[in-house]
Design a protein around this motif. Structure first.
Motif, mmCIF file in Angstrom:
data_model
loop_
_atom_site.group_PDB
_atom_site.id
_atom_site.type_symbol
_atom_site.label_atom_id
_atom_site.label_comp_id
_atom_site.label_asym_id
_atom_site.label_seq_id
_atom_site.Cartn_x
_atom_site.Cartn_y
_atom_site.Cartn_z
ATOM 1 N N THR A 93 -56.899 11.350 47.362
ATOM 2 C CA THR A 93 -56.287 11.345 46.045
ATOM 3 C C THR A 93 -56.825 12.496 45.207
ATOM 4 O OG1 THR A 93 -56.159 8.940 46.158
ATOM 5 C CG2 THR A 93 -55.896 9.934 44.000
ATOM 6 N N ASP A 94 -55.916 13.144 44.500
ATOM 7 C CA ASP A 94 -56.338 14.219 43.608
ATOM 8 C C ASP A 94 -57.013 13.646 42.371
ATOM 9 O OD1 ASP A 94 -55.420 16.242 45.206
ATOM 10 O OD2 ASP A 94 -53.570 16.572 44.097
ATOM 11 N N THR A 95 -57.932 14.421 41.832
ATOM 12 C CA THR A 95 -58.567 14.092 40.568
ATOM 13 C C THR A 95 -58.173 15.165 39.566
ATOM 14 O OG1 THR A 95 -60.568 15.313 41.133
ATOM 15 C CG2 THR A 95 -60.544 12.975 41.665
ATOM 16 N N SER A 144 -48.945 15.559 36.809
ATOM 17 C CA SER A 144 -48.572 16.389 37.940
ATOM 18 C C SER A 144 -48.130 17.771 37.444
ATOM 19 C CB SER A 144 -47.438 15.721 38.706
ATOM 20 O OG SER A 144 -47.058 16.507 39.797
#
Length: 92
Positions: A2-4, A84
């Motif tokens: 998962t991106d942070t 995003s």
């Protein structure tokens, strides 16, 4: 994985010294998304999105910044709900 996402406020002599352009180049080279922009306060705001380790590399870079910058403070806020972004760019 998962991106942070982190919002970073950089203080010091960071406007008029190509800080945004160098930040954009650094973030893109790391494969991050987000943006960098000047604030009316004389600070620079950057939002970095990507793997945490890579975002931390970008934050570390912010402490030095562009060759003519004189960074006095870097404040980091980790965001719970990342927005995003299609790429990394300079906002005006």
């Amino acid at each position: 994985m998962t991106d942070t996402q982190a919002k970073v406020i950089i203080s010091g002599v960071v406007q008029g010294v190509w800080y945004r352009a160098h930040t954009e180049k650094q973030a893109r080279s790391l494969g991050l998304t987000g943006y960098v922009k000047n604030l009316p306060t004389g600070q620079v705001e950057a939002v970095f999105t990507g793997p945490r380790e890579t975002v931390e590399q970008a934050i570390s870079w912010c402490h030095q910044g562009s060759p003519n910058a004189r960074v006095s403070k870097v404040e980091v806020k980790w965001l719970d709900k990342p927005e995003s972004y299609p790429d990394f760019g300079i906002r005006y």
